[in-house]
Design a protein around this motif. Sequence first.
Motif, PDB file in Angstrom:
ATOM      1  N   UNK A  23       0.829  -1.204   0.000  1.00  0.00           N
ATOM      2  CA  UNK A  23       0.000   0.000   0.000  1.00  0.00           C
ATOM      3  C   UNK A  23       0.864   1.255   0.000  1.00  0.00           C
ATOM      4  N   UNK A  24       0.315   2.308  -0.542  1.00  0.00           N
ATOM      5  CA  UNK A  24       0.981   3.603  -0.509  1.00  0.00           C
ATOM      6  C   UNK A  24      -0.078   4.704  -0.621  1.00  0.00           C
ATOM      7  N   UNK A  25       0.338   5.935  -0.335  1.00  0.00           N
ATOM      8  CA  UNK A  25      -0.550   7.069  -0.525  1.00  0.00           C
ATOM      9  C   UNK A  25      -1.131   7.668   0.732  1.00  0.00           C
ATOM     10  N   UNK A  75      -2.525 -10.005   2.641  1.00  0.00           N
ATOM     11  CA  UNK A  75      -2.652  -8.681   3.250  1.00  0.00           C
ATOM     12  C   UNK A  75      -1.388  -7.863   3.039  1.00  0.00           C
ATOM     13  N   UNK A  76      -1.571  -6.568   2.903  1.00  0.00           N
ATOM     14  CA  UNK A  76      -0.449  -5.659   2.918  1.00  0.00           C
ATOM     15  C   UNK A  76      -0.121  -5.248   4.341  1.00  0.00           C
ATOM     16  N   UNK A  77       0.897  -4.415   4.468  1.00  0.00           N
ATOM     17  CA  UNK A  77       1.327  -3.973   5.793  1.00  0.00           C
ATOM     18  C   UNK A  77       0.606  -2.715   6.263  1.00  0.00           C
ATOM     19  N   UNK A  78      -0.141  -2.108   5.385  1.00  0.00           N
ATOM     20  CA  UNK A  78      -0.954  -0.965   5.780  1.00  0.00           C
ATOM     21  C   UNK A  78      -0.289   0.376   5.514  1.00  0.00           C
ATOM     22  N   UNK A  79      -1.133   1.402   5.414  1.00  0.00           N
ATOM     23  CA  UNK A  79      -0.655   2.772   5.259  1.00  0.00           C
ATOM     24  C   UNK A  79      -1.501   3.672   6.160  1.00  0.00           C
TER      25      UNK A  79
END
Length: 121
Positions: free
Chosen positions: A6-8, A111-115
């Motif tokens: 994730x990004x942003x 799952x991603x690591x989160x943002x």
Amino acid sequence: QVQLVESGGGLVQPGESLRLSCLCSSSIFEDYEMRWYRQAPGKQYELVASMDRFWSRTYADSVQGRFVISRDNAKKTTYLEMHNLVPDDTAVYYCNALTVLMISRREDGYWGHGTQVTVSS
């Protein structure tokens, strides 16, 4: 192993907008249902938006009309456009990918690591 990045995220003021991105490493990205979850401090995970492989979308009541989920299969990326942000939108936002088989088996998927998104004046 499929990876999601994730990004942003960032710090914005109430009323502003952000666009989150989630890049998927899988070669079969188009087969996944993509979801965005969020977790605010001290609260449980909340399903914010989802988009299946047929491009059908669902939204949580709390974000309906303000958030838009989309995907670009060629870029293997899903997006979450967030508009008119409010302090209650403050949370870590996570990307989640599931195949139809995973959903039928009630598996967690990838799952991603989160943002982090912080909405504050």
